[in-house]
Design a protein around this motif. Sequence first.
Motif, PDB file in Angstrom:
ATOM      1  N   ALA A 244       0.821  -1.211   0.000  1.00  0.00           N
ATOM      2  CA  ALA A 244       0.000   0.000   0.000  1.00  0.00           C
ATOM      3  C   ALA A 244       0.857   1.264   0.000  1.00  0.00           C
ATOM      4  CB  ALA A 244      -0.939  -0.012   1.207  1.00  0.00           C
ATOM      5  N   VAL A 245       1.892   1.288   0.839  1.00  0.00           N
ATOM      6  CA  VAL A 245       2.735   2.480   0.927  1.00  0.00           C
ATOM      7  C   VAL A 245       3.511   2.688  -0.367  1.00  0.00           C
ATOM      8  CG1 VAL A 245       4.673   3.534   2.146  1.00  0.00           C
ATOM      9  CG2 VAL A 245       2.870   2.401   3.434  1.00  0.00           C
ATOM     10  N   MET A 246       4.007   1.605  -0.971  1.00  0.00           N
ATOM     11  CA  MET A 246       4.741   1.754  -2.228  1.00  0.00           C
ATOM     12  C   MET A 246       3.820   2.157  -3.372  1.00  0.00           C
ATOM     13  SD  MET A 246       7.884   1.635  -1.736  1.00  0.00           S
ATOM     14  CE  MET A 246       8.256   1.745  -3.493  1.00  0.00           C
ATOM     15  N   PHE A 247       2.563   1.707  -3.349  1.00  0.00           N
ATOM     16  CA  PHE A 247       1.587   2.168  -4.336  1.00  0.00           C
ATOM     17  C   PHE A 247       1.472   3.689  -4.283  1.00  0.00           C
ATOM     18  CE2 PHE A 247      -2.633   3.572  -5.475  1.00  0.00           C
ATOM     19  CZ  PHE A 247      -2.957   2.849  -6.611  1.00  0.00           C
ATOM     20  N   VAL A 248       1.311   4.203  -3.087  1.00  0.00           N
ATOM     21  CA  VAL A 248       1.153   5.647  -2.908  1.00  0.00           C
ATOM     22  C   VAL A 248       2.446   6.384  -3.274  1.00  0.00           C
ATOM     23  CG1 VAL A 248       0.768   7.451  -1.196  1.00  0.00           C
ATOM     24  CG2 VAL A 248      -0.642   5.395  -1.176  1.00  0.00           C
ATOM     25  N   LEU A 249       3.577   5.859  -2.810  1.00  0.00           N
ATOM     26  CA  LEU A 249       4.847   6.543  -3.030  1.00  0.00           C
ATOM     27  C   LEU A 249       5.198   6.598  -4.513  1.00  0.00           C
ATOM     28  CD1 LEU A 249       7.211   7.929  -1.620  1.00  0.00           C
ATOM     29  CD2 LEU A 249       8.325   5.703  -1.423  1.00  0.00           C
ATOM     30  N   SER A 250       4.974   5.502  -5.246  1.00  0.00           N
ATOM     31  CA  SER A 250       5.312   5.504  -6.673  1.00  0.00           C
ATOM     32  C   SER A 250       4.382   6.427  -7.458  1.00  0.00           C
ATOM     33  CB  SER A 250       5.241   4.079  -7.232  1.00  0.00           C
ATOM     34  OG  SER A 250       3.944   3.539  -7.071  1.00  0.00           O
ATOM     35  N   GLY A 251       3.079   6.418  -7.127  1.00  0.00           N
ATOM     36  CA  GLY A 251       2.174   7.344  -7.788  1.00  0.00           C
ATOM     37  C   GLY A 251       2.488   8.792  -7.466  1.00  0.00           C
ATOM     38  N   PHE A 252       2.873   9.037  -6.234  1.00  0.00           N
ATOM     39  CA  PHE A 252       3.258  10.388  -5.797  1.00  0.00           C
ATOM     40  C   PHE A 252       4.499  10.887  -6.544  1.00  0.00           C
ATOM     41  CE2 PHE A 252       6.420  12.119  -2.680  1.00  0.00           C
ATOM     42  CZ  PHE A 252       5.953  13.427  -2.630  1.00  0.00           C
ATOM     43  N   GLN A 389      -5.527  16.499  -9.147  1.00  0.00           N
ATOM     44  CA  GLN A 389      -6.417  15.793  -8.227  1.00  0.00           C
ATOM     45  C   GLN A 389      -5.989  14.347  -8.005  1.00  0.00           C
ATOM     46  OE1 GLN A 389      -8.830  17.350  -6.494  1.00  0.00           O
ATOM     47  NE2 GLN A 389      -8.053  19.194  -7.498  1.00  0.00           N
ATOM     48  N   SER A 390      -5.079  13.842  -8.828  1.00  0.00           N
ATOM     49  CA  SER A 390      -4.609  12.464  -8.646  1.00  0.00           C
ATOM     50  C   SER A 390      -3.958  12.276  -7.279  1.00  0.00           C
ATOM     51  CB  SER A 390      -3.611  12.093  -9.747  1.00  0.00           C
ATOM     52  OG  SER A 390      -2.449  12.908  -9.694  1.00  0.00           O
ATOM     53  N   PHE A 391      -3.330  13.323  -6.727  1.00  0.00           N
ATOM     54  CA  PHE A 391      -2.732  13.205  -5.394  1.00  0.00           C
ATOM     55  C   PHE A 391      -3.795  12.917  -4.328  1.00  0.00           C
ATOM     56  CE2 PHE A 391       0.424  16.017  -7.553  1.00  0.00           C
ATOM     57  CZ  PHE A 391       1.506  15.148  -7.471  1.00  0.00           C
ATOM     58  N   GLY A 392      -4.976  13.487  -4.508  1.00  0.00           N
ATOM     59  CA  GLY A 392      -6.052  13.221  -3.568  1.00  0.00           C
ATOM     60  C   GLY A 392      -6.527  11.780  -3.624  1.00  0.00           C
ATOM     61  N   TRP A 393      -6.639  11.221  -4.835  1.00  0.00           N
ATOM     62  CA  TRP A 393      -7.053   9.826  -4.973  1.00  0.00           C
ATOM     63  C   TRP A 393      -6.036   8.871  -4.359  1.00  0.00           C
ATOM     64  CZ3 TRP A 393     -11.790   8.374  -6.230  1.00  0.00           C
ATOM     65  CH2 TRP A 393     -12.601   9.264  -6.918  1.00  0.00           C
ATOM     66  N   LEU A 394      -4.782   9.270  -4.324  1.00  0.00           N
ATOM     67  CA  LEU A 394      -3.741   8.400  -3.758  1.00  0.00           C
ATOM     68  C   LEU A 394      -3.855   8.243  -2.245  1.00  0.00           C
ATOM     69  CD1 LEU A 394      -0.592   9.509  -5.799  1.00  0.00           C
ATOM     70  CD2 LEU A 394      -1.826   7.338  -5.973  1.00  0.00           C
ATOM     71  N   THR A 395      -4.683   9.060  -1.596  1.00  0.00           N
ATOM     72  CA  THR A 395      -4.849   8.892  -0.149  1.00  0.00           C
ATOM     73  C   THR A 395      -5.703   7.676   0.200  1.00  0.00           C
ATOM     74  OG1 THR A 395      -6.815  10.314  -0.075  1.00  0.00           O
ATOM     75  CG2 THR A 395      -4.668  11.384   0.228  1.00  0.00           C
ATOM     76  N   LEU A 396      -6.461   7.147  -0.745  1.00  0.00           N
ATOM     77  CA  LEU A 396      -7.409   6.065  -0.440  1.00  0.00           C
ATOM     78  C   LEU A 396      -6.738   4.816   0.146  1.00  0.00           C
ATOM     79  CD1 LEU A 396      -9.958   6.322  -3.405  1.00  0.00           C
ATOM     80  CD2 LEU A 396     -10.162   7.194  -1.074  1.00  0.00           C
ATOM     81  N   PRO A 397      -5.600   4.324  -0.425  1.00  0.00           N
ATOM     82  CA  PRO A 397      -4.963   3.155   0.198  1.00  0.00           C
ATOM     83  C   PRO A 397      -4.489   3.433   1.624  1.00  0.00           C
ATOM     84  CG  PRO A 397      -4.140   3.475  -2.029  1.00  0.00           C
ATOM     85  CD  PRO A 397      -4.925   4.693  -1.685  1.00  0.00           C
ATOM     86  N   LEU A 398      -4.060   4.659   1.903  1.00  0.00           N
ATOM     87  CA  LEU A 398      -3.613   4.990   3.255  1.00  0.00           C
ATOM     88  C   LEU A 398      -4.794   5.031   4.222  1.00  0.00           C
ATOM     89  CD1 LEU A 398      -0.972   7.791   2.556  1.00  0.00           C
ATOM     90  CD2 LEU A 398      -0.666   5.308   2.647  1.00  0.00           C
ATOM     91  N   VAL A 399      -5.926   5.546   3.754  1.00  0.00           N
ATOM     92  CA  VAL A 399      -7.130   5.568   4.600  1.00  0.00           C
ATOM     93  C   VAL A 399      -7.557   4.145   4.949  1.00  0.00           C
ATOM     94  CG1 VAL A 399      -9.575   6.184   4.678  1.00  0.00           C
ATOM     95  CG2 VAL A 399      -7.914   7.793   3.719  1.00  0.00           C
ATOM     96  N   LEU A 400      -7.552   3.261   3.963  1.00  0.00           N
ATOM     97  CA  LEU A 400      -7.933   1.868   4.197  1.00  0.00           C
ATOM     98  C   LEU A 400      -6.969   1.187   5.154  1.00  0.00           C
ATOM     99  CD1 LEU A 400      -9.700  -0.572   3.590  1.00  0.00           C
ATOM    100  CD2 LEU A 400      -8.313  -0.987   1.532  1.00  0.00           C
ATOM    101  N   THR A 401      -5.678   1.446   4.987  1.00  0.00           N
ATOM    102  CA  THR A 401      -4.675   0.851   5.874  1.00  0.00           C
ATOM    103  C   THR A 401      -4.845   1.347   7.298  1.00  0.00           C
ATOM    104  OG1 THR A 401      -3.120   0.720   4.020  1.00  0.00           O
ATOM    105  CG2 THR A 401      -2.210   0.513   6.244  1.00  0.00           C
TER     106      THR A 401
END
Length: 423
Positions: A244-252, A389-401
Motif C-alpha cells: 500500500a505504501v509503495m503504491f502511494v509513493l510511486s504514484g506520488f 487531483q490524482s494526489f487526492g485519490w492516492l490517499t485512499l490506500p492509506l485511509v484503508l490501511t
Amino acid sequence: MSAVPAIPAGMPEPQALRPRQLALLAAAIFVVSAGYGGLLPVLPAWLAQQMPQANAVEVARHVGFLSGAYAAGVLVGAPLWGMVSDRVGRPRILVSGMVGYVVSLLLLLVPTLSSLSAIYVLRAAAGLCVAAVVPVVSALVAEHTPQALRARRFAWLTAASLIGFLFGPALNALADGLAGWLRSGGNQAPLSASLVVVLSAGLGAVIMLGLAWTLPVRQLPKSKIVPGPTRQRGIAALLWLSGAVMFVLSGFELGIVLQGQQHANLTTQQIALMFAECSLVMLIINAMLFFTSLLDKVPARVVIAFGLLIGMAGLAIMALHRSDSWMYLGVSLTSAGTGLVLPVITFLAAGATRQKLGATMGGLAAAAGFGQTLGSAAGGWLFGAVAQQSFGWLTLPLVLTLFMLLARPGWWGQQPLREEADA
C-alpha cells in the motif's frame, strides 16, 4: 513492539560483517536507487524523442507503464531470489543480480533494441535483477548482524537507498553537463539519457566487483520455525502495508515528474528539487526513527498510524493547492509520512528465522513491487485524467490501511517469526 529475537542457544553466531563488507552492501542499494532516480526524470523527453507523434498524455502513460514494468520485474523476482538465496547462499545471488542489472542497463544503448517494446522488456529485466539485490542485501545484514546493532544497520541501508535516490538528479545533472560538452546545440535529451545509463552501469560494475571479492560465502546452519498464532497475520499485515505504501509513493513520485507537462511555470530544476526534498526529508526521518531508539519506546503500530496520517495530509495539500510553497509543503509531509512507515516494515521483518529470512525479505520486496507496479500505472493514468487531483485519490490506500490498523491493532506490532536451533 516485540524485541528482535536473540540468537538461540546452541546456534552458532554468524560471521560478523566487516566495515568494508557492510559499506559495499549499502553501496549496492545506493547504486540501484541512484540508477532508478537518475533515469526517471529523463524518461519523458526520451520517450517523446522515440515517439514523435505521441501527445503529452500518451507519453505520461508510457512513463507510468515503464515504471510499472520495472516494478513488475521486482514483483516476480523478489520472492524467487529470496527463496533461492535461502538454499544456495545470498552472496552468489546478490552478485548475479548486480551483473544482470549492469547488463540490462547497457543493452538500452544498443540501437537495435531502441524500440518501445524492447525498452519495456529491458526495464522489466532491470527490475528482475534489482529483485536479487535489495531483499538479499537486507537478508544478509539481518543474518550477519548482532541483535543490538540490527536497527542501526538497517538505518544505514535505508539511508543508502534514500541518498541514492537523492543522488539520481545529481547524476542527471552530470549527464546534462557532459551532453552539453559533447554536443553543443540541438536536442541533447537522448544523449543525456544515454549518459545516465552509462554512469549508472559503471557504478554498478564497480560495486559488483567489490561484492564478488569481499562477501562471505559460508552457509549458515539452518533453523526451524516455531509456529505462533500471530505469525501468519503479522506477515500478511506487513505485506499489505509494504504494498500500500509503495503504491502511494510511486504514484506520488510519478505525479511530481509529470507536473511539468501541465504547469508551464514548473521547471525541470524545480521538479529535481522536489525529488531532492523528498529524499532529504525521508533521510532525516529515518535518522530520527532509529538513532533516537524511538521504536524501543513507542509501539510500532503508533508510529505507523502517525506516518499514515502525515502522508495523507501531504497528499491532500498537493491535490488542493498549486502554488510552489504549498507544493513543497505537501512533498515534505508526504515524504515524512512514508519515511516513518517504510523502515518499520523492514525492521519488523528482520526477526524472521534464518531458514526463511530470504523468502520473508523477498516477499516484502514483491509486495512493494506489486504496489509500485499498480501505483506507477495508476499514477500515469490518473494524472493524465485528473491532473493535480490524482494526489487526492492516492490517499485512499492509506485511509484503508489506517482503518485496518485501528480495527486490528494486534496485527501490526508483532515480530512475524521466531527461530530456534535445530534439534
